[in-house]
Design a protein around this motif. Structure first.
Motif, short mmCIF file in Angstrom:
data_model
loop_
_atom_site.label_atom_id
_atom_site.label_comp_id
_atom_site.label_asym_id
_atom_site.label_seq_id
_atom_site.Cartn_x
_atom_site.Cartn_y
_atom_site.Cartn_z
N LEU A 82 0.82 -1.21 0.00
CA LEU A 82 0.00 0.00 0.00
C LEU A 82 0.86 1.27 0.00
O LEU A 82 0.44 2.31 -0.51
CB LEU A 82 -0.92 0.02 1.23
N LEU A 83 2.05 1.19 0.57
CA LEU A 83 2.91 2.38 0.64
C LEU A 83 3.50 2.77 -0.71
O LEU A 83 3.97 3.90 -0.88
CB LEU A 83 4.05 2.14 1.64
N GLY A 84 3.49 1.87 -1.67
CA GLY A 84 3.94 2.20 -3.01
C GLY A 84 5.37 2.70 -3.05
O GLY A 84 6.29 2.06 -2.55
N ARG A 85 5.57 3.90 -3.62
CA ARG A 85 6.91 4.43 -3.83
C ARG A 85 7.63 4.75 -2.52
O ARG A 85 8.86 4.89 -2.50
CB ARG A 85 6.84 5.71 -4.68
N HIS A 86 6.88 4.88 -1.42
CA HIS A 86 7.51 5.17 -0.13
C HIS A 86 8.11 3.91 0.52
O HIS A 86 8.92 4.03 1.44
CB HIS A 86 6.49 5.77 0.85
N ALA A 87 7.71 2.74 0.06
CA ALA A 87 8.08 1.50 0.75
C ALA A 87 9.59 1.29 0.80
O ALA A 87 10.15 0.99 1.85
CB ALA A 87 7.40 0.31 0.07
N LYS A 88 10.26 1.44 -0.34
CA LYS A 88 11.70 1.18 -0.40
C LYS A 88 12.46 2.11 0.52
O LYS A 88 13.38 1.69 1.25
CB LYS A 88 12.18 1.33 -1.85
N LYS A 89 12.11 3.40 0.51
CA LYS A 89 12.80 4.37 1.36
C LYS A 89 12.66 4.01 2.84
O LYS A 89 13.62 4.07 3.60
CB LYS A 89 12.25 5.77 1.11
N LEU A 90 11.46 3.62 3.22
CA LEU A 90 11.22 3.29 4.63
C LEU A 90 11.90 1.97 5.01
O LEU A 90 12.39 1.83 6.13
CB LEU A 90 9.72 3.23 4.91
N GLU A 91 11.91 1.01 4.11
CA GLU A 91 12.59 -0.26 4.40
C GLU A 91 14.08 -0.04 4.62
O GLU A 91 14.70 -0.74 5.42
CB GLU A 91 12.36 -1.25 3.25
N ASP A 92 14.65 0.93 3.90
CA ASP A 92 16.07 1.22 4.05
C ASP A 92 16.38 1.95 5.36
O ASP A 92 17.52 1.93 5.83
CB ASP A 92 16.56 2.09 2.88
N ARG A 93 15.35 2.61 5.95
CA ARG A 93 15.62 3.49 7.09
C ARG A 93 14.98 3.03 8.40
O ARG A 93 15.35 3.50 9.47
CB ARG A 93 15.13 4.90 6.77
N LEU A 94 14.00 2.14 8.32
CA LEU A 94 13.31 1.71 9.53
C LEU A 94 13.27 0.19 9.61
O LEU A 94 13.03 -0.48 8.60
CB LEU A 94 11.87 2.24 9.55
N ASP A 95 13.48 -0.34 10.80
CA ASP A 95 13.29 -1.76 11.06
C ASP A 95 13.20 -1.95 12.57
O ASP A 95 13.11 -0.98 13.32
CB ASP A 95 14.41 -2.62 10.45
#
Length: 252
Positions: A132-145
């Motif tokens: 659902l996050l679309g284009r934001h998903a990759k950026k957040l996966e790289d920065r949050l866990d």
């Protein structure tokens, strides 16, 4: 001598296990259906609901009289659950209530909505939310866990131009500890909300002092963004506001 099996006991056990299994499957199906309904509702709101312009929204909220502050907080929280930008709500907060009260109410509404979105994402699950996050998903996966620290969440929250909703849902889906997310969101929301509310207050009553508040507020946002970024990179000399003691392992 061979052991004699009690008649019917094994069959009864199997029947009981099947019954429990069916009940568990029904419960799972109901939970999945409920989550799908929530996600569908959020998508529908984001796709079909459009906030009115500032003057209309101001008039609508003012129409509730003394209850306008509660209506404003509730409306802000609902908007924060969706991809609708929260900026207009903060501007209305300044138009209606001025900088001090408008900032307080905007922070409360933003934090309630952010925490609500976080727990929706935790319930829905990573795969669905990332889709659902679309284009934001990759950026957040790289920065949050799951190992994301306070400074990471703080930076993404305070950074100008970063929408609230991807951070809210991404943090929940990617397993950021709830305590870290909640406290960082609370403290990091303050500079941005004050800066937006001050613009609304300036629109309502333009003056030199109101303009000065806008300039100062945005300067604070820039300063906090740099501070948070340096803290995230381990280069800041001082802890961020609200940042827990590194020895405290109770976050979760």
């Amino acid at each position: 001598m061979s052991a004699t099996r009690a008649p019917g006991r094994s069959d009864a056990g199997r029947d009981g296990a099947r019954s429990v299994g069916r009940g568990s499957r029904r419960g799972t199906i109901l939970r999945i259906a409920a989550l799908i309904a929530v996600v569908a509702a959020i998508i529908w709101v984001a796709a079909t609901v459009r906030l009115p312009d500032l003057d209309d929204l101001r008039a609508q909220i003012e129409g509730f009289g003394w209850w306008s502050w509660l209506v404003f907080v509730a409306a802000y929280a609902v908007v924060a659950l969706t991809p609708i930008p929260v900026t207009i709500m903060a501007l209305v907060g300044g138009l209606l209530f001025g900088v001090p009260a408008g900032s307080l109410l905007s922070v409360v509404g933003a934090v309630i909505g952010s925490i609500g979105a976080y727990w929706i994402a935790r319930a829905v699950g990573r795969t669905t939310v990332m889709r659902l996050l679309g284009r934001h998903a990759k950026k957040l996966e790289d920065r949050l866990d799951e190992s994301s620290g306070f400074a990471a969440v703080f930076t993404l929250r305070v950074m100008p131009g970063m929408p609230y909703w991807p951070v809210n849902y991404g943090a929940g889906a990617l397993g950021v500890p709830s305590r870290v997310f909640s406290i960082a969101s609370l403290f990091a929301s303050v500079p941005g909300q004050v800066s937006l509310v001050s613009i609304g207050a300036f629109i309502a009553a333009p003056s030199f002092w109101a303009g000065a508040v806008v300039v100062i507020a945005w300067g604070v946002v820039l300063g906090f963004t740099i501070w948070a970024w340096r803290s995230w990179r381990g280069k800041a000399e001082h802890s961020l506001p609200g940042e827990p003691d590194p020895s405290d392992t109770s976050a979760g």
